[in-house]
Design a protein around this motif. Sequence first.
Motif, short mmCIF file in Angstrom:
data_model
loop_
_atom_site.label_atom_id
_atom_site.label_comp_id
_atom_site.label_asym_id
_atom_site.label_seq_id
_atom_site.Cartn_x
_atom_site.Cartn_y
_atom_site.Cartn_z
N LEU A 77 31.53 35.14 35.15
CA LEU A 77 32.38 34.67 36.24
C LEU A 77 33.84 34.89 35.87
CD1 LEU A 77 32.58 33.21 39.01
CD2 LEU A 77 32.94 31.09 37.72
N LYS A 78 34.61 35.37 36.85
CA LYS A 78 36.06 35.48 36.73
C LYS A 78 36.67 35.01 38.04
CE LYS A 78 39.81 38.84 35.93
NZ LYS A 78 40.13 40.25 35.63
N VAL A 79 37.75 34.21 37.96
CA VAL A 79 38.41 33.67 39.15
C VAL A 79 39.89 34.01 39.06
CG1 VAL A 79 38.85 31.61 40.54
CG2 VAL A 79 36.76 31.76 39.16
N THR A 80 40.45 34.57 40.12
CA THR A 80 41.86 34.93 40.15
C THR A 80 42.48 34.53 41.49
OG1 THR A 80 41.58 37.15 41.09
CG2 THR A 80 41.36 36.94 38.70
N LYS A 132 39.92 35.00 44.47
CA LYS A 132 38.83 35.96 44.30
C LYS A 132 37.85 35.44 43.25
CE LYS A 132 42.01 39.86 45.06
NZ LYS A 132 42.54 41.12 44.45
N PHE A 133 36.57 35.60 43.52
CA PHE A 133 35.51 35.22 42.59
C PHE A 133 34.68 36.45 42.24
CE2 PHE A 133 36.73 31.35 44.69
CZ PHE A 133 36.63 30.38 43.71
N GLU A 159 35.64 46.11 40.04
CA GLU A 159 36.92 46.32 40.69
C GLU A 159 37.16 45.32 41.82
OE1 GLU A 159 39.58 49.89 42.78
OE2 GLU A 159 37.50 50.26 42.16
N TYR A 160 36.11 45.00 42.57
CA TYR A 160 36.25 44.10 43.71
C TYR A 160 35.32 42.90 43.56
CZ TYR A 160 38.74 47.99 45.84
OH TYR A 160 39.65 49.00 46.10
N PRO A 161 35.74 41.74 44.06
CA PRO A 161 34.93 40.53 43.90
C PRO A 161 33.87 40.40 44.99
CG PRO A 161 36.97 39.98 45.01
CD PRO A 161 37.04 41.45 44.70
N THR A 162 32.92 39.53 44.74
CA THR A 162 31.93 39.20 45.77
C THR A 162 32.55 38.27 46.82
OG1 THR A 162 30.04 39.47 44.30
CG2 THR A 162 29.74 38.00 46.18
N ILE A 163 33.36 37.32 46.40
CA ILE A 163 33.99 36.37 47.31
C ILE A 163 35.50 36.54 47.24
CG2 ILE A 163 34.36 33.93 47.84
CD1 ILE A 163 31.60 33.37 46.66
#
Length: 369
Positions: free
Chosen positions: A321-324, A234-235, A242-246
């Motif tokens: 930016l946050k990546v999980t 998730k990006f 709450e929800y990512p764009t990608i």
Amino acid sequence: MKGTNMTLESLTKIRHESSRAVNAENPTGEPGKGGIAASELGPSRKGSPCLRNIPVGATATLADITGPGCIRHIWITVDEKTTDADCFVLRDLVLRFYWDDEEEPSVECPLGDFFCCGFGRACLVNSMPVAVVPNRGFNMYFSMPFGARARITLENQHKNAISAFFYQIDYTVNDEPFDDDIAYFHAQWRRQRLTEKGRDYVVLDGVKGEGHYVGTYLALTTLERYWWGEGEFKFYIDDDEEYPTICGTGTEDYFGGSWSFAKQVNGKTVEQNYCTPYLGYPYYSSHDELIHNDYHNDDCPPMRGFYRWHIPDPIRFRSNLKVTVQQIGVGHRGFFERQDDVASVAYWYQKGPHAPFPQLPSAEERWPR
């Protein structure tokens, strides 16, 4: 200067730069000063090919360069172990890069993981920006521009002195400053020895500013049985909450594979490794190939290393930016939440200044299981 990347077409154009290199024989990159040190063969005959006996706890400066300029290529090689008891050199040595006069590093990463070789073990990698060739020839081609200064250090957190460390950093110095839109290279290592059930593993967080995400290296040690790769990358870009764009469709999908990467051989499921320019699965092992002991076998929890380069498809962000990635598995009973041991390197470019990184775990906390 409009950019830093070199292509076949760009080689037809003259660029107003000067080529330089730093290594143990010319640590300042000074013109006309390469290979001066003498050996038993005489002057300029491999008199100082490497850094010798880097003490325990010491930090060696690999490069301290005045800009404007751009690092074009990095080559390093070192032994994986100093003794059978001390065999995680590639996790114990820490690279740090500082751009201009910043006090916080923009790159902080164990040496091996930086070159897509996690678990304290080298493997062959054949990709566009990272290549690892026999034996432990670590190469990186990400362009790394800097304005006033570039400083690269190596800290020895290993139990013993490093007897021989070979390296070369190839770079250019520029006649003119870079444009204001030049972004600086960053890389950050993280690890969670036991992920929390139902909570996504964080590859990167706390990024502030404008830039683009360009790559992920994932070092996954599976601690539960059954298929492990249903978790989605998730990006969270800019104002996402709450929800990512990608959001992807699964871990193996993110790394370009499908249907678990595996094939069937005589009724057995067999892993298939691969390397391509932008994505790969270069490492799989459930054994300790480096150490032998007469009193125990060589079994290890299964270890898998993956890379994905967002070079044709960078993830652009303007402010945050946050990546999980999720830890989700599947078996005959269906989907289930997993707990595994996950380490990662996030690679990105951004305009400075950058936010401080989380504290790097101790050497022992970085060791593989």
